[in-house]
Design an enzyme around this catalytic site. Structure first.
Site, PDB file in Angstrom:
ATOM      1  CG  ASP A 283      71.909  40.596  59.994  1.00 14.48           C
ATOM      2  OD1 ASP A 283      72.131  42.195  60.200  1.00 14.48           O
ATOM      3  OD2 ASP A 283      72.387  40.302  60.621  1.00 14.48           O
TER       4      ASP A 283
ATOM      5  CG  ASP B  29      75.921  40.495  58.619  1.00 13.82           C
ATOM      6  OD1 ASP B  29      77.210  39.764  57.880  1.00 13.82           O
ATOM      7  OD2 ASP B  29      76.569  39.838  59.514  1.00 13.82           O
TER       8      ASP B  29
ATOM      9  CG  ASP C  74      73.202  44.513  64.830  1.00 18.54           C
ATOM     10  OD1 ASP C  74      72.373  45.163  64.911  1.00 18.54           O
ATOM     11  OD2 ASP C  74      73.781  42.567  65.203  1.00 18.54           O
TER      12      ASP C  74
ATOM     13  CD  GLU D  79      78.054  44.027  60.453  1.00 14.05           C
ATOM     14  OE1 GLU D  79      77.029  43.564  59.027  1.00 14.05           O
ATOM     15  OE2 GLU D  79      77.524  43.525  61.818  1.00 14.05           O
TER      16      GLU D  79
END
Ligand code: 0R9
Length: 688
Positions: A548, A546, A550, A473
């Protein structure tokens, strides 16, 4: 052994006189404009010479059609033609020696001690001798109509009249019935009648002395002593029953190595000796040469072969029919190849190697095989532009069965030697397959590399096995991943931002999306119905986002893409999720990483000793991690944890529906799904 009687004749001549060798005449510079036949001054045009002129004129007009050209090779065909006629007489059992002499003035003579060309009136042209007819008539069929005489053709089956037409001067002497006869020709035209030179007592046979015409072959054309010497010697190897005597003017071989002024060849050992000479000093797979000879009385019907496998270099095949070289092979060579392959195949079955042997072809058997094969057959047929290839179909069958029989005995006689040859041949085949595979991979890699997306940092490994693609990403995470990777096996494709949601986008949008187009290109395996697992360029496709929300969203978009466009990639176990850490916990020199909050709490309780302060750092994203941290925690195959993405078999039918509800373009369906599942959220797995 198979009886070869049906093909081999005992009495007849071994070659047919034939039609021109090649249909289109080569535009040989030296041959045009066509020189006139003979010169009136030498003999004057009489009825006979006009007749000859009509008969042999096509040969002088288009020599290429009869002897394949007017170059050095063609020049030596003249010699082949004459010595082949003498060999015919020897093979038929009427001559025991042949003399070849090259003179300083360019004359070449060939003499045999056979019956002598018949000199009595020819049955069809009673005013001429058989000798004159054979010297001045182009034969198209191979036999005079009356069938009294069978004629020989030479290498191209063109007959001695072609040599006569293309010689500035040709003299024939025939010692027959204790009488010596002589006739002289110039460019095919008789320079007088057949002369009776009187009684001879200790001479019989035919002598042909000729000088090639410089008008045809060029002023500089000369016979090559080395070439003639080798051709003559080869005849002696090919027919053990003949002695060949060589003589050459000393001036012609000054400075030429290995060509003596005089030599006598007689090789009762035949092809076995010939092969031994050709492979002298070369390393063999087994020392023992496989050779054999099946002979019929008078030489006709003989089949002879010698075969050895070379350990250090490529092999070669020399084959002959009626002592005529067949450099393009043909039916007899095919028979030999098949016999060797089938013999080895059967031996492989006997010793439990049949499976390994399946890949072996005749080419593998012959690739390092030095082989010599000589057959004598009645009225052989040749094909190809230069008639260098044997076309007689039965020769294949006869050579195959005869050689096969002998090969089986040879293999059985020494299993140790048989196994060595077998192993050697199988190894060659496996090597060939390996090379082909490598070539194919290299070709595929090269063509695909040309089409790879610019953002992809590819690995150096050529094949898919052991290779990984990290889909990362963002460009900054991409930068870290590129530094952290093992570039031999790990490729990195950075994706900028969120990719298109394929569950809610139309097909057109999907095709236009650059991010996905790059991904598809990097994978190389196609999409939808065009998907081919074998073309996938990596063994593992690892989504590395990541740790997280997102990142999870991007991962779910990618999984949706794979599920929709390449379901077999998931089914075949190629899709993985990387597990980057969210926290870094440090106490003094000790550092540990935690995937999520729960893992962090657990580590805080268990990983550290004493009450010293533990520093807790939270990574904002992969791009923030140092390359060595990323490597250690997420990319290094020895330390990382990967999650394999699978579709649970029990839930397969529902998975599509679930994805549609979660990722599709109906927010109300997504909301309802979350409401239904909220109580189980803690138990959710990564399986989709
Ligand atoms: C020096 C090169 N030798 C020859 O050209 C050569 C031809 C040839 C020959 C016969 C014998 N020896 C030869 N040497 C021959 C003789 C007889 C039958 N057939 C062949 C016989 O005596 O009955 N011939 C080749 C063709 C012909 N003879 C023929 F057509 F004239 F018969």
């Amino acid at each position: 052994m198979t009886d070869a009687n049906d093909l081999f004749g005992a009495q007849s001549s071994t070659r047919k006189a034939a039609v021109p060798v090649s249909a289109p005449a080569k535009k040989a510079g030296r041959a045009a404009p066509p020189p006139a036949l003979g010169t009136p001054g030498e003999a004057g045009y009489n009825a006979a010479s006009i007749e000859v002129l009509e008969g042999l004129e096509p040969v002088r007009r288009r020599p290429g059609m009869y002897i394949g050209g007017t170059d050095e090779k063609a020049l030596h065909h003249l010699f082949a033609e004459v010595i082949d006629n003498a060999m015919d007489e020897a093979v038929a059992g009427h001559a025991s020696f042949i003399e070849v002499e090259l003179e300083e003035g360019g004359y070449l003579s060939v003499t045999d001690n056979g019956r002598g060309i018949p000199v009595d009136p020819h049955p069809k042209f009673p005013k001429k001798s058989a000798l004159e007819v054979i010297m001045t008539t182009l034969h198209a069929g191979g036999k005079f109509d009356s069938k009294v005489y069978e004629t020989s053709g030479g290498l191209h089956g063109v007959g001695v009249s072609v040599v006569n037409a293309l010689s500035e001067r040709l003299e024939v002497e025939v010692a027959r019935g204790q009488t010596l006869y002589r006739q002289v020709f110039a460019r095919g035209i008789p320079q007088g009648k057949l002369e009776n030179l009187g009684r001879v007592h200790n001479r019989r046979g035919t002598k042909v002395r000729f000088k090639p015409d410089p008008q045809i072959f060029g002023k500089e054309a000369r016979f090559s002593p080395r070439r003639l010497f080798k051709m003559a010697r080869s005849k002696a190897y090919l027919f053990g029953g003949v002695e060949i005597r060589w003589r050459c003017a000393p001036a012609l071989i000054e400075g030429i190595d290995n060509v003596p002024t005089e030599a006598t060849f007689r090789f009762p050992g035949g092809l076995k000796d010939y092969l031994a000479r050709e492979i002298e000093g070369k390393e063999l797979v087994v020392d023992h040469v496989f050779s054999g000879k099946v002979e019929k009385p008078g030489g006709h019907g003989s089949l002879e072969w010698a075969v050895a496998w070379l350990a250090g270099e490529d092999g070669f095949s020399s084959s002959y029919c009626n002592t005529i070289p067949t450099p393009e092979g043909g039916t007899h060579e095919s028979g030999l190849r098949v016999a060797l392959l089938r013999g080895l195949r059967e031996h492989a079955e006997r010793v439990g190697q049949a499976k390994r042997m399946t890949a072996v072809t005749t080419d593998d058997v012959m690739a390092t095989c030095a082989s010599m094969l000589s057959v004598f057959i009645r009225e052989p047929e040749f094909q190809g532009q230069t008639k260098d290839k044997l076309a007689t179909q039965e020769a294949a069958r006869i050579v195959e069965t005869t050689v096969r029989d002998a090969f089986d005995h040879w293999l059985a006689a020494s299993p140790q030697q048989a196994n060595k040859v077998l192993d050697w041949v199988i190894d060659r085949a496996e090597e060939r397959l390996r090379r082909r595979q490598e070539k194919e991979v290299a070709r595929k890699t090269a063509t695909r590399k040309l089409r790879l997306p610019g953002k992809l940092a590819d690995c150096t490994n050529a094949g898919a096995a052991g290779s990984e693609l990290f889909i990362v990403e963002g460009d900054s995470a991409g930068g870290s991943a590129k530094q952290a990777r093992d570039r031999t096996t790990q490729a990195v494709l950075p994706l900028r931002g969120k990719i298109l949601n394929v569950a809610s986008a139309g097909k057109d949008k999907l095709l236009q999306n650059q991010q996905l187009a790059d991904l598809v290109q990097a994978l190389g395996c196609g999409t939808g119905a065009h998907y081919r697992d074998g073309d996938l360029r990596y063994e593992k496709i690892i989504i590395m986002t990541d740790a997280d929300v997102d990142g999870a969203h991007i991962a779910s978009l990618l999984i949706t893409f794979f599920y929709r466009q390449m379901p077999r990639l998931i089914d075949n176990g190629h899709l993985y999720l990387a597990m980057p850490p969210l926290y870094r916990l440090t106490q003094g020199a000790k550092t540990v990483y935690a995937r999520d909050d729960a893992h962090k709490e657990q580590l805080l309780k268990t990983a550290f000793k004493g009450n010293g302060k533990v520093e807790v750092g939270r990574f904002k994203g992969l791009g923030e991690m140092l390359p060595n941290q990323l490597k250690e925690t997420t990319m290094d195959p020895r330390k990382r944890t990967l999650l394999k993405v699978t579709v649970l078999p029990d839930e397969k039918p529902e998975t599509g529906e679930t994805i549609e509800r979660l990722m599709g373009n109906k927010p109300e369906a997504r909301f309802a799904f979350i409401q239904e599942r909220a109580p189980f959220a803690a138990e959710e797995q990564l399986d989709i």
